[in-house]
Design a protein around this motif. Structure first.
Motif, PDB file in Angstrom:
ATOM      1  N   ALA A 116       1.236  -1.004   0.285  1.00 37.19           N
ATOM      2  CA  ALA A 116       0.162   0.364   0.002  1.00 37.19           C
ATOM      3  C   ALA A 116       0.972   1.125   0.060  1.00 37.19           C
ATOM      4  O   ALA A 116       1.921   0.882   0.582  1.00 37.19           O
ATOM      5  N   ILE A 117       0.090   2.286  -0.361  1.00 35.43           N
ATOM      6  CA  ILE A 117       0.999   3.932  -0.850  1.00 35.43           C
ATOM      7  C   ILE A 117       0.531   4.511  -0.028  1.00 35.43           C
ATOM      8  O   ILE A 117      -1.396   4.508   0.500  1.00 35.43           O
ATOM      9  N   MET A 118       0.775   5.386   0.983  1.00 32.84           N
ATOM     10  CA  MET A 118      -0.310   6.357   2.317  1.00 32.84           C
ATOM     11  C   MET A 118      -0.318   7.665   1.802  1.00 32.84           C
ATOM     12  O   MET A 118       1.483   8.734   1.077  1.00 32.84           O
ATOM     13  N   LEU A 119      -1.380   8.856   1.855  1.00 32.08           N
ATOM     14  CA  LEU A 119      -1.296  10.148   1.732  1.00 32.08           C
ATOM     15  C   LEU A 119      -1.741  10.741   3.473  1.00 32.08           C
ATOM     16  O   LEU A 119      -2.385   9.771   3.477  1.00 32.08           O
ATOM     17  N   SER A 120      -0.794  11.831   3.473  1.00 32.98           N
ATOM     18  CA  SER A 120      -0.839  12.423   4.769  1.00 32.98           C
ATOM     19  C   SER A 120      -1.824  13.118   5.135  1.00 32.98           C
ATOM     20  O   SER A 120      -3.196  13.717   4.180  1.00 32.98           O
ATOM     21  N   ALA A 121      -0.315  14.535   4.760  1.00 31.81           N
ATOM     22  CA  ALA A 121      -1.625  15.639   4.678  1.00 31.81           C
ATOM     23  C   ALA A 121      -2.661  16.192   3.414  1.00 31.81           C
ATOM     24  O   ALA A 121      -3.319  16.799   3.095  1.00 31.81           O
ATOM     25  N   GLU A 122      -1.686  15.583   2.580  1.00 35.06           N
ATOM     26  CA  GLU A 122      -2.696  15.701   0.895  1.00 35.06           C
ATOM     27  C   GLU A 122      -3.548  15.747   1.395  1.00 35.06           C
ATOM     28  O   GLU A 122      -4.828  16.327   0.565  1.00 35.06           O
ATOM     29  N   SER A 123      -4.516  14.306   2.248  1.00 33.77           N
ATOM     30  CA  SER A 123      -5.860  13.892   1.790  1.00 33.77           C
ATOM     31  C   SER A 123      -6.162  14.537   3.413  1.00 33.77           C
ATOM     32  O   SER A 123      -7.770  14.689   3.803  1.00 33.77           O
ATOM     33  N   ALA A 124      -5.355  14.836   4.311  1.00 31.30           N
ATOM     34  CA  ALA A 124      -6.036  15.196   5.449  1.00 31.30           C
ATOM     35  C   ALA A 124      -6.227  16.503   5.986  1.00 31.30           C
ATOM     36  O   ALA A 124      -7.590  17.412   6.467  1.00 31.30           O
ATOM     37  N   ALA A 125      -5.321  17.574   4.952  1.00 35.60           N
ATOM     38  CA  ALA A 125      -5.657  18.981   4.787  1.00 35.60           C
ATOM     39  C   ALA A 125      -5.812  19.643   3.963  1.00 35.60           C
ATOM     40  O   ALA A 125      -5.445  20.948   3.777  1.00 35.60           O
ATOM     41  N   GLY A 126      -5.280  18.797   2.718  1.00 38.64           N
ATOM     42  CA  GLY A 126      -4.778  19.458   2.010  1.00 38.64           C
ATOM     43  C   GLY A 126      -5.591  20.629   1.059  1.00 38.64           C
ATOM     44  O   GLY A 126      -7.213  19.360   1.141  1.00 38.64           O
ATOM     45  N   LYS A 127      -5.936  21.039  -0.433  1.00 34.58           N
ATOM     46  CA  LYS A 127      -6.681  21.641  -0.540  1.00 34.58           C
ATOM     47  C   LYS A 127      -7.522  20.504  -1.994  1.00 34.58           C
ATOM     48  O   LYS A 127      -8.815  20.535  -2.357  1.00 34.58           O
ATOM     49  N   TYR A 128      -7.367  19.542  -2.218  1.00 33.96           N
ATOM     50  CA  TYR A 128      -7.602  18.316  -3.588  1.00 33.96           C
ATOM     51  C   TYR A 128      -7.463  16.786  -3.052  1.00 33.96           C
ATOM     52  O   TYR A 128      -6.479  16.587  -3.180  1.00 33.96           O
ATOM     53  N   PRO A 129      -8.114  16.539  -1.861  1.00 36.60           N
ATOM     54  CA  PRO A 129      -7.783  15.424  -1.011  1.00 36.60           C
ATOM     55  C   PRO A 129      -8.715  14.159  -1.823  1.00 36.60           C
ATOM     56  O   PRO A 129      -7.490  13.329  -2.873  1.00 36.60           O
ATOM     57  N   GLU A 130      -9.885  14.601  -2.759  1.00 41.29           N
ATOM     58  CA  GLU A 130     -10.147  13.105  -3.831  1.00 41.29           C
ATOM     59  C   GLU A 130      -8.935  13.427  -4.831  1.00 41.29           C
ATOM     60  O   GLU A 130      -9.227  11.913  -5.384  1.00 41.29           O
ATOM     61  N   GLU A 131      -8.628  14.818  -5.064  1.00 46.49           N
ATOM     62  CA  GLU A 131      -7.730  13.983  -6.630  1.00 46.49           C
ATOM     63  C   GLU A 131      -6.637  13.735  -6.232  1.00 46.49           C
ATOM     64  O   GLU A 131      -5.947  12.563  -6.785  1.00 46.49           O
ATOM     65  N   SER A 132      -6.117  13.729  -4.961  1.00 41.80           N
ATOM     66  CA  SER A 132      -4.805  13.209  -4.459  1.00 41.80           C
ATOM     67  C   SER A 132      -4.774  11.369  -4.592  1.00 41.80           C
ATOM     68  O   SER A 132      -4.419  10.684  -4.763  1.00 41.80           O
ATOM     69  N   VAL A 133      -5.913  11.129  -3.875  1.00 41.17           N
ATOM     70  CA  VAL A 133      -6.282   9.145  -4.323  1.00 41.17           C
ATOM     71  C   VAL A 133      -6.739   9.051  -5.781  1.00 41.17           C
ATOM     72  O   VAL A 133      -6.123   8.364  -5.496  1.00 41.17           O
ATOM     73  N   THR A 134      -7.528   9.922  -6.205  1.00 44.60           N
ATOM     74  CA  THR A 134      -7.161   9.266  -7.069  1.00 44.60           C
ATOM     75  C   THR A 134      -6.347   9.715  -8.577  1.00 44.60           C
ATOM     76  O   THR A 134      -5.638   8.803  -9.060  1.00 44.60           O
TER      77      THR A 134
END
Length: 584
Positions: A382-400
């Motif tokens: 697995a690969i993980m997102l931290s601030a990208e999905s927790a506090a960023g402006k583009y959480p959905e775009e980051s996961v996508t």
């Protein structure tokens, strides 16, 4: 609609064909929504129950709208925070590819984490798919004290600077270091890194309650900045009083995985395992333990092998690891950790700064895309997102974006070649032999999926370790096992129906599958095979009645790790071969 699909798969008609002259007997049928093929045209209509004469009808089961979710092997972990704290956003992240959600107990209250857990379970229920939840403990935070100057002090290269236990405010020549364990463990020549390495100090002398240091990398030190000790193993527990409180709370609310920070030696894993056993209520399912590898001492002697062996999964925490180890060493250490986890069959997550620029920007840098790809090529689960999905402006775009990179890498022919250059020998057990054979059979007959029935997930993890070329469908009688397996490479967990698979499981203890009908089967194993066909259809892994599934199970049921049976089953059902379904 799911009930209708289950009903169709039971009858062998779920894929739009009924063999000529076949009579299919069914009972307890109710009107259902079906897609009917008439003279080559497709239309949707409500079909009444068949008459007692056994006249059958033809249905075509469409792949679920979220079927793309089950096409990738590498899993995704998304951290929740202010930017992703609503049901709507959590649902979007799940549909974009998130398989596990991380609750970071370094920020926010315990009650906020429980609210997020409830929302995740609501998404889970809506899509009838197990979702893993990771509770991440903060761990010890080693920091300097405060300065008289609110802006801190600028240290010059070559100057002397003292760290001591004096609680008075610091100046240009000294500051408090309220951690006697650091002073005790440090020796002349050891390095201390302040503020993620922005300032580098080298111990030039020590005395009772203090360290004399030489500034090797100049910079400004401000109040309460963190201190890293790459050369020292500290006599300190990885669990602070806050962590112990958070750990107890995580067990109470039912997280699936617990992540331990500040792991230095295998003894740290023993400590938290003992604490979990002590805190765990009787008859409650035990959460899985994940160790975060972020200290150089994890690589001393055989520490890494022991740490991996003592826990259920590993996180490559590249934040602190990148501070305490030379940057050029981190990629090699990442590969070393992944290889050890694959060798032992334990899930491994690569984390930290994967798509850091997407906190502010809608697209990543090319270097970040390459970094994510490297982790996938290395064979991470697995690969993980931290601030990208927790506090960023583009959480959905980051996961996508992560899912797009995963799909692109996994479609590369080189991916399989690279992945299998580091294949690991199976253990000399019957279960490993069965799983190895299942992988080869799936490749030979071009099966659409390997289906593993597993009590505690042992067999499924063995299958994941072999990195087969088709998805692994895991059917478990316990929702907790299914949720924990959501992290494993190539594994998509599901649950059999209530009362099936040899267990007296009540509907209240399982997901709501819209109360699918349970058809009488000739024996327990026949029902096991039918459950495999149902689940493969539900996930959209099969699209033709002649698609094949390779099913592994263990008899007697209820024996952990007892994989001793392989069956090849057509997607239309265990009694359907060569276009003919025989249902008694």
């Amino acid at each position: 609609m799911i009930s209708a699909l289950f009903l169709a798969i039971l009858s062998g008609t779920a894929f739009g064909f009924v063999p000529p002259g076949l009579t299919i007997e069914r009972s307890r049928l109710s009107p259902l929504e079906a897609t009917v093929v008439t003279n080559g045209a497709v239309e949707s209509k409500t079909t009444p129950p068949p008459s007692s004469s056994g006249v059958s009808f033809t249905t075509v089961a469409a792949a679920p709208k979220v079927a793309q979710r089950w096409r990738k092997s590498t899993k995704q972990v998304a951290t929740l925070g202010p930017a992703s704290s609503t049901f709507e956003m959590i649902e979007k992240l799940f549909l974009a590819g998130a398989d596990m959600f991380r609750l970071n107990f370094s920020h926010g209250s315990q009650e906020q984490k429980k609210e997020l857990l409830i929302l995740i379970r609501q998404v889970e229920q809506k899509y009838s798919h197990p979702i893993a939840i990771l509770g991440d403990l903060q761990g010890p935070k080693l920091r300097v004290g405060e300065f008289s100057n609110p802006n801190g002090e600028v240290l010059e290269k070559g100057q002397l600077f003292r760290l001591d236990l004096d609680s008075s405010k610091g100046d240009k020549n000294r500051v408090q270091l309220p951690h006697p364990e650091i002073i005790s463990a440090s020796e002349v020549g050891h390095t201390l890194l302040v503020d993620d390495g922005k300032v580098k100090l080298v111990v030039s002398g020590k005395g009772e309650g203090h360290l004399n240091c030489t500034v090797e990398v100049a910079g400004r030190i401000k109040d309460r900045k963190g201190v890293n000790t790459p050369d020292s193993v500290l006599e300190i527990s990885p669990l602070t009083p806050k962590d112990r409180s958070d750990l107890k709370y995580q067990i109470e609310i039912g997280v699936d995985w617990i992540a331990l920070s500040f792991v230095q030696t295998p003894a740290d894993i023993d400590e938290i395992n003992d604490l979990i056993d002590e805190m765990l209520p009787e008859n409650q399912y035990r959460p899985a333990l994940m160790a975060k590898i972020e200290k150089p001492s994890c690589f001393y002697d055989d520490n890494l092998q022991q740490i991996v062996a003592k826990c259920d999964g590993i996180m490559v925490a590249r934040g602190d690891l990148g501070v305490e180890c030379p940057p050029e060493d981190v990629p090699l250490l990442q590969k070393t950790i992944i290889n050890e986890c694959r060798n032992q069959g334990k899930p491994v997550v690569v984390a930290t700064q994967m798509l850091e620029s997407m906190i502010e920007n809608p697209t990543p840098t090319r270097a970040e895309a390459s970094d994510v790809s490297t982790a996938i090529y290395d064979g991470a689960d697995a690969i993980m997102l931290s601030a990208e999905s927790a506090a960023g402006k583009y959480p959905e775009e980051s996961v996508t974006m992560q899912q797009r990179i995963i799909n692109r890498v996994e479609s590369d022919p080189h991916y399989r070649t690279i992945l299998h250059t580091s294949d690991f020998f199976p253990n000399k057990t019957p279960a490993d032999a069965i799983i190895t054979a299942a992988r080869q059979i799936a490749k030979t007959v071009e099966a659409k999926s390997i289906v593993c029935f597993s009590l505690r997930g042992t067999t499924v993890l063995r299958a994941s370790k072999t990195r087969p070329s088709v998805p692994i469908l895991a059917l478990c009688p316990f929702k907790e096992t299914a949720r924990q397996l959501a992290l494993a490479w190539g594994v998509y967990p599901d649950l059999p129906q209530a009362g099936s698979y040899g267990y007296s499981v009540t509907e209240e203890n399982m997901f709501d599958y819209e109360e699918p009908m349970v058809e009488a089967a000739s024996d327990d194993f026949d029902l096991v095979l039918r459950n495999a066909c149902r689940a493969a259809l539900k996930k959209g892994l099969v699209s033709d009645p002649d698609d094949l599934l390779v099913v592994t199970a263990g008899l007697p049921f209820g024996t952990p790790g007892a994989a001793n049976i392989i069956r090849i089953v057509p997607a239309a059902g265990p009694t359907c071969w060569d276009g003919v379904c025989r249902v008694e």
